[in-house]
Design a protein around this motif. Structure first.
Motif, PDB file in Angstrom:
ATOM      1  N   ASP A 270      11.817   7.235 -15.880  1.00 19.26           N
ATOM      2  CA  ASP A 270      11.881   8.673 -16.155  1.00 19.26           C
ATOM      3  C   ASP A 270      10.931   9.454 -15.238  1.00 19.26           C
ATOM      4  O   ASP A 270      11.203  10.597 -14.876  1.00 19.26           O
ATOM      5  N   THR A 271       9.830   8.844 -14.822  1.00 20.82           N
ATOM      6  CA  THR A 271       8.898   9.548 -13.938  1.00 20.82           C
ATOM      7  C   THR A 271       9.509   9.781 -12.554  1.00 20.82           C
ATOM      8  O   THR A 271       9.240  10.810 -11.918  1.00 20.82           O
ATOM      9  N   VAL A 272      10.336   8.847 -12.058  1.00 21.98           N
ATOM     10  CA  VAL A 272      11.027   9.040 -10.783  1.00 21.98           C
ATOM     11  C   VAL A 272      11.958  10.251 -10.882  1.00 21.98           C
ATOM     12  O   VAL A 272      12.018  11.085  -9.968  1.00 21.98           O
TER      13      VAL A 272
ATOM     14  N   GLU B 285      11.647  12.782 -13.011  1.00 17.95           N
ATOM     15  CA  GLU B 285      10.820  13.983 -13.146  1.00 17.95           C
ATOM     16  C   GLU B 285      10.293  14.450 -11.795  1.00 17.95           C
ATOM     17  O   GLU B 285      10.342  15.644 -11.474  1.00 17.95           O
ATOM     18  N   ASP B 286       9.808  13.507 -10.981  1.00 15.09           N
ATOM     19  CA  ASP B 286       9.223  13.874  -9.690  1.00 15.09           C
ATOM     20  C   ASP B 286      10.280  14.371  -8.707  1.00 15.09           C
ATOM     21  O   ASP B 286      10.132  15.437  -8.096  1.00 15.09           O
ATOM     22  N   ARG B 287      11.361  13.611  -8.561  1.00 15.19           N
ATOM     23  CA  ARG B 287      12.353  13.933  -7.523  1.00 15.19           C
ATOM     24  C   ARG B 287      13.149  15.182  -7.859  1.00 15.19           C
ATOM     25  O   ARG B 287      13.459  15.973  -6.965  1.00 15.19           O
ATOM     26  N   PHE B 288      13.478  15.369  -9.127  1.00 14.01           N
ATOM     27  CA  PHE B 288      14.340  16.501  -9.491  1.00 14.01           C
ATOM     28  C   PHE B 288      13.553  17.681 -10.057  1.00 14.01           C
ATOM     29  O   PHE B 288      14.146  18.695 -10.448  1.00 14.01           O
ATOM     30  N   GLY B 289      12.240  17.561 -10.110  1.00  8.62           N
ATOM     31  CA  GLY B 289      11.402  18.680 -10.521  1.00  8.62           C
ATOM     32  C   GLY B 289      11.642  19.134 -11.943  1.00  8.62           C
ATOM     33  O   GLY B 289      11.638  20.345 -12.218  1.00  8.62           O
TER      34      GLY B 289
ATOM     35  N   ALA C 232      18.990  15.788 -17.347  1.00  7.12           N
ATOM     36  CA  ALA C 232      18.929  14.820 -16.247  1.00  7.12           C
ATOM     37  C   ALA C 232      19.014  13.392 -16.778  1.00  7.12           C
ATOM     38  O   ALA C 232      19.740  12.546 -16.228  1.00  7.12           O
ATOM     39  N   LEU C 233      18.287  13.101 -17.863  1.00  5.83           N
ATOM     40  CA  LEU C 233      18.328  11.759 -18.434  1.00  5.83           C
ATOM     41  C   LEU C 233      19.719  11.431 -18.964  1.00  5.83           C
ATOM     42  O   LEU C 233      20.229  10.312 -18.791  1.00  5.83           O
TER      43      LEU C 233
END
Length: 643
Positions: free
Chosen positions: A289-291, A293-297, A308-309
């Motif tokens: 989930d952190t990937v 959060e970071d990539r898609f802001g 997104a999830l």
């Protein structure tokens, strides 16, 4: 005997066999090339390859032969189409452009497998120089630019619906060389034309949508009006290329006027076996989930985050995978969850009840911070879930590969808390060794075998690394003998950094059969589940379209089975890898073998697996696709009358 040619004589190069009479061309091309006047077969090589082939840019052309495939219902079967230019005709940096057009596959009884729904095309794009990403192509017609001296591959996949009538389905894929500036009519539309079409279609929708409760004569009038508008749109100049003097013609019929095309014949036999909607083997794959959060802001816990999830979760279900989201804590403690919502949220029930989901992870602590204490949260979640029929799918994955006594004790304490609220809860633990600071036995492997005794009763699913066994498949029985299946204990396996080549795994650059063999190995060894640590665990990025970089220290491809669509186009849909498609094929093979074993016994199924040469052990499996077709064909022939 003639004197051998001497290098440097007669213009040079004769020693290598080049001379004026050596080239035999049936239709030599002369002057400038107009692809509209030259057979496409004179401009490009076209041939087909199985889904297990890694088709690189230097793949050597072969003869084009008809494609014959076999698929059960609810199965996806794939093949690859390779195209390589013989000459350049574009006058630009590319060798030329080809137009690829496909049609529905039809049976003699009139049933169809429809383009865009069942039949899809994707371009194979290299990652680190290795063919891997599958980027969707437009349907039913798309254009592909060919590079001089390079082979381009197109991945053709056919999804057979559950209810599809069995039978022989036939169709073709048509390839035409075209001019580089040729575009489809939809791409050439001006802004004004687009706006006019948009307005006409919207007016039709506006007329038809509010008809509930309207008098019948008014509904009829609205339908007539909309029909007139739709006919006007279809007769507009934007679609003139699809019309003849006698009215509209099918694109395929129009193209048949020309004999310049290369036609790839495609046949698919659909048989009466239905691949179970719920996978027989729970294959649980992690999504970071952190990937996301970071990539898609997207902020953790925001509405965009939930969206997104959900997109990633639903997209992965098509691969017979049961996804779970994860984030790592200290010392490999891991928070895993299949639904980001609390157990009492309707979305959680929707996720957990989905028949395509074979197993779901329940978090030990809140996924999104809330007012309740963590202990109260866990108790409440378990109390709700235990009342549900899908509770049998639940598992708790609390720690990833514990290494020492402190980590093992922490794991046992967390598991005890879970079992205090649900004695029947399943705790899953991944491991490849016993605690390093308190050896359980004289040798590492013996210590590994003693882990179940050490963890009991705090673990129910003992998930071991395939790396531990090396090429000693016989050691599997030692692991199984330590378990108590009568008490609900299960043996699952996993791959990650290891095992390495030549053993089955999903690293980038391994053979296609090596990717597919992971699930053959699971079936033969008798595992009842499978875990993979990460499907989207590439290096951190803060822009969706950022270059994909594999994590340092890991084999290329480890932890990455699909890519963000934004890397390749404007699409936001994830892009699958070849390896993910081969995982699906392996999981489908698992269902074929399970069907055969249910009819003739596990020993007979093992004999079939080995006598066809498909899989004998982690270092002895087929490198050729033919063996797979023979095995599947034998299962089809033996089971079709009784499935």
């Amino acid at each position: 005997m003639a004197v051998p040619p001497v290098e440097g004589v007669a213009g040079g190069g004769t020693a290598y066999g080049w001379n004026d009479g050596g080239l035999n061309v049936s239709n030599p091309l002369k002057g400038s090339i107009d692809p509209a006047e030259v057979p496409t077969a004179d401009l490009v090589h076209v041939w087909c390859l199985p889904s297990t082939a890694n088709v690189g840019p230097q793949e050597v052309p072969r003869n084009l032969e008809p494609v014959n495939l076999l698929a059960a219902r609810n199965e996806r079967e794939s093949v690859q189409l390779a195209i390589r230019p013989k000459v350049s005709w574009s006058g630009s940096s590319v060798a030329g452009v080809v137009q690829v057009q496909c049609c529905d596959l039809c049976s003699a009884s009139g049933d169809r497998l429809i383009v865009g729904q069942s039949l899809k095309l994707r371009r194979v794009v290299p990652i680190l120089g290795v063919p891997d990403a599958l980027v969707p192509l437009d349907l039913p017609i798309s254009q592909i630019s060919l590079q001089p001296g390079e082979t381009t591959a197109v991945w053709v996949s056919i999804d057979v619906p559950n209810e599809q009538p069995p039978g022989l389905y036939e169709g073709e894929i048509i390839i035409n060389a075209t001019k580089a500036d040729t575009e489809s009519s939809s791409q050439c539309l001006g802004k004004a034309e687009k706006h006019q079409l948009f307005t006409e279609l919207r007016n039709c929708l506006d007329a038809l949508e509010p008809i509930d409760g309207k008098p019948l004569d008014e509904v009829v009038e609205r339908v007539k009006s909309s029909t007139t508008s739709l006919r006007k749109v279809l007769l507009s100049s934007s679609f003139s290329e699809f019309f003849s003097d006698n009215g509209p013609v099918d694109m395929m019929d129009e193209d048949a006027i020309s004999n310049l095309s290369v036609r790839v014949k495609l046949s698919l036999t659909v048989w009466d076996f239905i691949i179970p909607t719920t996978p027989s083997l729970p294959a649980v794959f992690g999504i970071s989930d952190t990937v996301i959060e970071d990539r898609f802001g997207v902020g953790h816990g925001s509405s965009e985050w939930y969206d997104a999830l959900e997109q990633h979760f639903k997209w992965l279900l098509q691969y017979r995978i049961s996804p779970y989201f994860c984030r790592w804590g200290d010392s490999m403690r891991v928070l895993t969850y299949t639904s980001p919502w609390p157990a009492d949220h309707p979305k959680s029930d929707e996720y957990f009840s989905d028949p395509r989901l074979a197993a779901y992870a329940v978090p030990h602590s809140p996924v999104v911070s809330c007012n309740d204490a963590a202990k109260d949260y866990l108790q409440k979640e378990i109390e709700i879930l235990r009342t549900k029929s899908h509770w049998k799918k639940a598992y708790f994955y609390l720690w990833d590969e514990p290494l020492n006594m402190e980590q093992y004790e922490s794991l046992c304490n967390m598991a005890s808390e879970v079992h205090a609220y649900a004695p029947d809860a399943r705790v899953l633990t991944t491991y490849y060794c016993g605690p390093s600071d308190a050896p359980l036995a004289p040798t590492p492997f013996e210590a590994f075998l003693k882990v179940p005794k050490f963890l009991r009763p705090h673990t129910q699913i003992y998930c071991t690394s395939e790396w531990v066994f090396g090429n000693r498949e016989d050691l599997v029985k030692d692991v199984i003998s330590e378990l108590h299946p009568e008490n609900g204990e299960e043996w699952w396996t996993y791959v990650c950094m290891g095992p390495s080549d030549p053993h089955p795994n999903w690293h980038l650059g391994m053979r296609g059969t090596q990717h597919r063999a992971v699930m053959w190995r699971v079936w033969k060894e008798g595992g009842t589940g499978f875990l993979y640590w990460g499907a989207n665990c590439y290096e951190k990025a803060t822009v969706p379209s950022a270059e994909i970089r594999f994590r340092r220290g890991l084999p290329p491809g480890d932890g990455v089975l699909y890519y963000p669509g934004e890397v390749f186009s404007s699409s936001k849909q994830p892009v699958a890898s070849l390896r993910l498609e081969r995982i699906l094929s392996g999981l489908q093979d698992f269902e074929y073998l399970k069907l055969y074993a249910s009819r003739y016994g596990k020993e007979e199924a093992l004999t079939l697996l080995e006598k066809t040469g498909v899989y004998l052990g982690p270092e002895r499996y087929t490198h050729e696709h033919m063996a797979i077709d023979i095995m599947r064909g034998e299962i089809f022939s033996s089971c079709r009358s009784c499935s």
